[in-house]
Design an enzyme around this catalytic site. Structure first.
Site, PDB file in Angstrom:
ATOM      1  N   HIS A  79      26.937  41.493  41.561  1.00 26.94           N
ATOM      2  CA  HIS A  79      26.895  42.317  42.777  1.00 26.94           C
ATOM      3  C   HIS A  79      26.961  43.788  42.376  1.00 26.94           C
ATOM      4  O   HIS A  79      27.636  44.149  41.420  1.00 26.94           O
ATOM      5  CB  HIS A  79      28.057  41.965  43.704  1.00 26.94           C
ATOM      6  CG  HIS A  79      27.918  42.633  45.033  1.00 26.94           C
ATOM      7  ND1 HIS A  79      28.310  43.931  45.250  1.00 26.94           N
ATOM      8  CD2 HIS A  79      27.380  42.193  46.203  1.00 26.94           C
ATOM      9  CE1 HIS A  79      28.018  44.259  46.503  1.00 26.94           C
ATOM     10  NE2 HIS A  79      27.465  43.220  47.105  1.00 26.94           N
ATOM     11  N   GLU A 100      28.556  46.196  43.461  1.00 27.91           N
ATOM     12  CA  GLU A 100      29.921  46.758  43.363  1.00 27.91           C
ATOM     13  C   GLU A 100      30.576  46.375  42.032  1.00 27.91           C
ATOM     14  O   GLU A 100      31.326  47.152  41.451  1.00 27.91           O
ATOM     15  CB  GLU A 100      30.754  46.290  44.574  1.00 27.91           C
ATOM     16  CG  GLU A 100      30.308  47.017  45.839  1.00 27.91           C
ATOM     17  CD  GLU A 100      30.417  46.208  47.125  1.00 27.91           C
ATOM     18  OE1 GLU A 100      31.185  45.228  47.170  1.00 27.91           O
ATOM     19  OE2 GLU A 100      29.709  46.566  48.097  1.00 27.91           O
ATOM     20  N   SER A 129      23.118  45.555  54.711  1.00 26.04           N
ATOM     21  CA  SER A 129      23.162  45.850  56.160  1.00 26.04           C
ATOM     22  C   SER A 129      22.299  44.897  56.986  1.00 26.04           C
ATOM     23  O   SER A 129      21.760  45.289  58.020  1.00 26.04           O
ATOM     24  CB  SER A 129      22.803  47.310  56.420  1.00 26.04           C
ATOM     25  OG  SER A 129      23.756  48.173  55.798  1.00 26.04           O
ATOM     26  N   GLU A 141      19.296  43.277  46.681  1.00 27.10           N
ATOM     27  CA  GLU A 141      20.171  44.128  47.478  1.00 27.10           C
ATOM     28  C   GLU A 141      19.988  45.588  47.062  1.00 27.10           C
ATOM     29  O   GLU A 141      20.615  46.038  46.085  1.00 27.10           O
ATOM     30  CB  GLU A 141      21.634  43.733  47.267  1.00 27.10           C
ATOM     31  CG  GLU A 141      21.957  42.326  47.693  1.00 27.10           C
ATOM     32  CD  GLU A 141      23.427  42.163  48.073  1.00 27.10           C
ATOM     33  OE1 GLU A 141      23.680  41.770  49.206  1.00 27.10           O
ATOM     34  OE2 GLU A 141      24.308  42.476  47.245  1.00 27.10           O
ATOM     35  N   ASN A 181      29.259  37.282  52.194  1.00 26.34           N
ATOM     36  CA  ASN A 181      30.045  37.867  51.097  1.00 26.34           C
ATOM     37  C   ASN A 181      31.168  38.667  51.752  1.00 26.34           C
ATOM     38  O   ASN A 181      30.950  39.775  52.214  1.00 26.34           O
ATOM     39  CB  ASN A 181      29.148  38.775  50.247  1.00 26.34           C
ATOM     40  CG  ASN A 181      29.937  39.558  49.200  1.00 26.34           C
ATOM     41  OD1 ASN A 181      31.109  39.254  48.935  1.00 26.34           O
ATOM     42  ND2 ASN A 181      29.308  40.566  48.612  1.00 26.34           N
ATOM     43  N   TRP A 182      32.347  38.040  51.789  1.00 26.26           N
ATOM     44  CA  TRP A 182      33.458  38.675  52.514  1.00 26.26           C
ATOM     45  C   TRP A 182      34.041  39.874  51.763  1.00 26.26           C
ATOM     46  O   TRP A 182      34.816  40.629  52.318  1.00 26.26           O
ATOM     47  CB  TRP A 182      34.572  37.658  52.765  1.00 26.26           C
ATOM     48  CG  TRP A 182      34.200  36.546  53.687  1.00 26.26           C
ATOM     49  CD1 TRP A 182      33.084  36.470  54.490  1.00 26.26           C
ATOM     50  CD2 TRP A 182      34.937  35.332  53.914  1.00 26.26           C
ATOM     51  NE1 TRP A 182      33.107  35.293  55.208  1.00 26.26           N
ATOM     52  CE2 TRP A 182      34.217  34.576  54.869  1.00 26.26           C
ATOM     53  CE3 TRP A 182      36.129  34.807  53.402  1.00 26.26           C
ATOM     54  CZ2 TRP A 182      34.666  33.335  55.322  1.00 26.26           C
ATOM     55  CZ3 TRP A 182      36.580  33.578  53.845  1.00 26.26           C
ATOM     56  CH2 TRP A 182      35.857  32.853  54.798  1.00 26.26           C
ATOM     57  N   LYS A 183      33.697  40.005  50.488  1.00 23.46           N
ATOM     58  CA  LYS A 183      34.282  41.073  49.659  1.00 23.46           C
ATOM     59  C   LYS A 183      35.814  40.995  49.735  1.00 23.46           C
ATOM     60  O   LYS A 183      36.358  39.918  49.905  1.00 23.46           O
ATOM     61  CB  LYS A 183      33.716  42.432  50.068  1.00 23.46           C
ATOM     62  CG  LYS A 183      32.181  42.411  50.130  1.00 23.46           C
ATOM     63  CD  LYS A 183      31.561  43.758  50.258  1.00 23.46           C
ATOM     64  CE  LYS A 183      30.042  43.593  50.306  1.00 23.46           C
ATOM     65  NZ  LYS A 183      29.333  44.854  50.317  1.00 23.46           N
ATOM     66  N   GLY A 202      26.311  48.195  52.973  1.00 25.17           N
ATOM     67  CA  GLY A 202      27.460  48.748  53.697  1.00 25.17           C
ATOM     68  C   GLY A 202      27.186  50.106  54.316  1.00 25.17           C
ATOM     69  O   GLY A 202      28.112  50.790  54.750  1.00 25.17           O
TER      70      GLY A 202
HETATM   71  P1  PGA Z   1      26.501  44.568  53.755  1.00 34.30           P
HETATM   72  O1  PGA Z   1      26.804  44.006  52.293  1.00 34.30           O
HETATM   73  O2  PGA Z   1      25.851  43.454  54.529  1.00 34.30           O
HETATM   74  O3  PGA Z   1      27.832  44.940  54.318  1.00 34.30           O
HETATM   75  O4  PGA Z   1      25.584  45.737  53.583  1.00 34.30           O
HETATM   76  C1  PGA Z   1      25.910  43.145  51.654  1.00 34.30           C
HETATM   77  C2  PGA Z   1      26.417  42.837  50.262  1.00 34.30           C
HETATM   78  O5  PGA Z   1      26.963  43.738  49.613  1.00 34.30           O
HETATM   79  O6  PGA Z   1      26.278  41.700  49.773  1.00 34.30           O
END
Ligand code: PGA
Length: 250
Positions: free
Chosen positions: A95, A97, A212, A167, A9-11, A173
């Site tokens: 997600h 976010e 993470s 998640e 997931n490159w965001k 993150g």
């Molecule tokens: P992260 O993000 O690996 O940077 O913690 C995972 C995600 O939000 O899908």
């Protein structure tokens, strides 16, 4: 046997140049990954580039979000059929976010899951608790509620057409990964919960861990019985780290 799945997931990261270099690196190293399915979820605007670079490779691609609507006056939105135009196979829905920063409710997320599935995309449904929710001891209630919204709209069988990603929000993150045991506990809960309605669906559905996950901790997480792969943010932006996770899943 569930096939392992590793999704990047490159965001909102990267540029045309950096994405080209990243995909060159992934394509060079992916040869040894024969069992696990590997996916990258790119920012919409780079999907044409990603399609051009990955067509004919074993790596699939997808988007990070989609509209609940099919077409029309929805400025700034992207529909499922647009994603199919660029041969996306996957799309992330719900997600954390999107839920926390863009106000996506369980009902909106469920609709996105439904729209993606109806279009033939594979939705990757994200669920997970915040730190406050974990500390209150309501992790299972939160995850159950998030799942239930999809089950209420679509029926439990629909889950088999998608992928679930657990998640924990506190692990995303932050560099704070759930321990393999903590993650396994919630994964097993999710599977039991689905099994209560439909054992075959529970056995079939892939449940990814995200938060993470990195080259150093992936193997221990992926060794857990109910962890079928990973949804990888930060570590998916470095070809070598991402490939190490893919090999661990393989
Ligand atoms: P992260 O993000 O690996 O940077 O913690 C995972 C995600 O939000 O899908």
């Amino acid at each position: 046997m569930r096939r392992p799945l590793v999704a990047g997931n490159w965001k909102m990261n990267g540029s045309r140049a950096s994405i080209k270099a990243l995909l060159d690196g992934i394509k060079q190293g992916i040869g040894a990954v024969t069992r696990a399915e590997v996916v990258v979820c790119a920012p919409y605007i780079y999907l044409p580039d990603v399609e051009a670079q990955l067509s004919g490779s074993p790596v699939a691609w997808g988007a990070q979000n989609l509209s609940t609507e099919a077409s029309g006056a929805y400025t700034g939105e992207i529909s499922a059929s647009m994603l199919l135009d660029f041969h996306c196979r996957y799309v992330i829905v719900g997600h954390s976010e999107r839920r926390s920063l863009y106000g996506e409710t369980d009902a909106v997320v469920a609709k996105k899951f439904a729209v993606a599935r109806a279009a033939g995309l594979v939705p990757i449904l994200c669920v997970g608790e915040t730190l406050a929710e974990r500390e209150q001891g309501i992790t299972e209630q939160v995850v159950a509620r998030q799942l239930q919204a999809v089950i209420d709209l679509e029926g439990v069988a629909a889950l088999a057409a998608g992928v679930i990603a657990y998640e924990p929000v506190w692990a995303i993150g932050t560099g704070k990964t759930a321990s393999p045991e903590q993650a396994q506990e919630v994964h097993a809960f999710i599977r039991r919960r689905i099994a209560a309605s439909d054992a075959a669906v529970a056995e079939k559905v892939q449940i990814l861990y995200g938060g993470s996950m990195n080259a150093a901790n992936a193997a221990a997480l992926l060794a857990q019985a109910d962890i079928d792969g990973g949804l990888i943010g930060g570590a998916s932006l470095k070809a070598e780290d991402f490939l190490t996770i893919c090999r661990a899943a393989n």
